[in-house]
Design an enzyme around this catalytic site. Structure first.
Site, PDB file in Angstrom:
ATOM      1  N   GLU A 129      74.424  56.121  45.169  1.00 18.80           N
ATOM      2  CA  GLU A 129      75.052  54.918  44.574  1.00 18.80           C
ATOM      3  C   GLU A 129      74.017  53.801  44.415  1.00 18.80           C
ATOM      4  OE1 GLU A 129      78.620  53.202  46.499  1.00 18.80           O
ATOM      5  OE2 GLU A 129      77.840  51.257  45.880  1.00 18.80           O
ATOM      6  N   THR A 168      79.175  49.886  48.028  1.00 17.99           N
ATOM      7  CA  THR A 168      80.636  49.812  48.243  1.00 17.99           C
ATOM      8  C   THR A 168      81.077  50.168  49.666  1.00 17.99           C
ATOM      9  OG1 THR A 168      80.771  52.043  47.374  1.00 17.99           O
ATOM     10  CG2 THR A 168      81.325  50.265  45.850  1.00 17.99           C
TER      11      THR A 168
END
Ligand code: F3S
Length: 286
Positions: A129, A168
């Site tokens: 990510e 996140t």
């Protein structure tokens, strides 16, 4: 009979559920001459990955496997925009299962970059990510650094305008500490909190459930970081905590004399495994 309490947020998060649905649709829709490949294991759960392989999903091990008959599933972690263009230039069809919460991090980074901030991305340097998000920063011509430990903050010293975002699944406490530290010496700090609440919701369930049950069962891949973290929290609150991947690992003696049994599962554990575990526990406690 003992009571089995399943945590409210056990199992798949929104982004993982969406990625699996998109992959299943792609496999179903595809013609026999097309290959459907995922860029890395779609989720950290070997049993679910195997189930999807049975439906025809393949793992993209080497990009020489790609041609115009390939459909590539982008995982919930996302990929850098440069990589996306490279894949499209090979003529492959892309199914973008990037989680919308990850897309929000990309947008936050672009916004900070356009406003002239030096970007601090609080996250793990080698996480897919983070690699994807850095691609967006690079594309925008911005400058920034990934902060994994306080040591990394050295690169931020002397920067006047600092914009902070998070991977996140970042730990909220560490994010708070990084923001607090930068605020002490930067002239201007802009914070966009991009932490997704799926991780904290699952952890809060364990904080609530583990102390009030006799046995706690945590279901999920042994290779799943978020499941391991749930187990560690549970073990610290209740010594009768067990981390299993499949129902076959359950032992009758764990439940002897238990009145209340708690159960939760990591964000990459499918409902069908959770249900199979519940069914097996019911058999063992009869
Ligand atoms: Fe998305 Fe959060 Fe899950 S970012 S993939 S909903 S953990």
């Amino acid at each position: 009979m003992a009571q089995i309490i399943v945590a409210e947020h056990a199992g798949f998060c929104f982004g993982v559920r969406r990625a699996i649905n998109l992959a299943e649709e792609a496999v179903k829709d595809t013609h026999l001459d097309r290959k459907v490949l995922s860029m890395g294991p779609l989720i950290h759960n070997p049993q679910e990955v195997k189930r999807l392989e049975g439906k025809g999903l393949m793992l993209l091990e080497d990009e020489s496997m790609l041609d115009e008959n390939s459909t590539v599933i982008v995982r919930s972690h996302g990929i850098p925009p440069q990589k996306e263009r490279e894949l499209l230039s090979k003529g492959v069809r892309l199914v973008d299962a990037t989680c919308p919460f990850v897309k929000a991090v990309h947008e936050a980074v672009i916004k900070l970059c356009k406003e002239g901030y030096f970007v601090v991305l609080v996250g793990e340097k080698n996480h897919p990510e983070v690699i994807g998000t850095l691609g967006y920063l690079q594309e925008c011509g911005g400058k920034g650094v990934v902060v994994e430990s306080k040591e990394d903050l050295k690169a931020v010293l002397g920067k006047e305008k600092v914009g902070v975002v998070a991977q996140t699944t970042q730990n909220e406490q560490f994010f708070k500490e990084v923001v607090g530290e930068i605020a002490l010496w930067a002239r201007e700090v802009k914070v966009i909190n991009t932490i997704c609440n799926a991780t904290s919701e699952r952890q809060e369930d364990v904080y609530e459930l583990a102390p009030q049950v006799d046995v706690m069962v945590i279901v999920g891949g042994k290779n799943s970081g978020n499941t391991r973290r749930l187990y560690e929290i549970s073990k610290s609150l209740n010594p009768n905590s067990y981390h299993i991947e499949t129902p076959e690992e359950l032992r009758r003696e764990w439940f002897e004399g238990a009145q209340k049994i708690g159960l939760t599962a990591g964000a990459s554990t499918p409902d069908w495994i959770i249900q199979a575990v519940v069914d097996r526990i019911k058999e063992l406690i009869i």
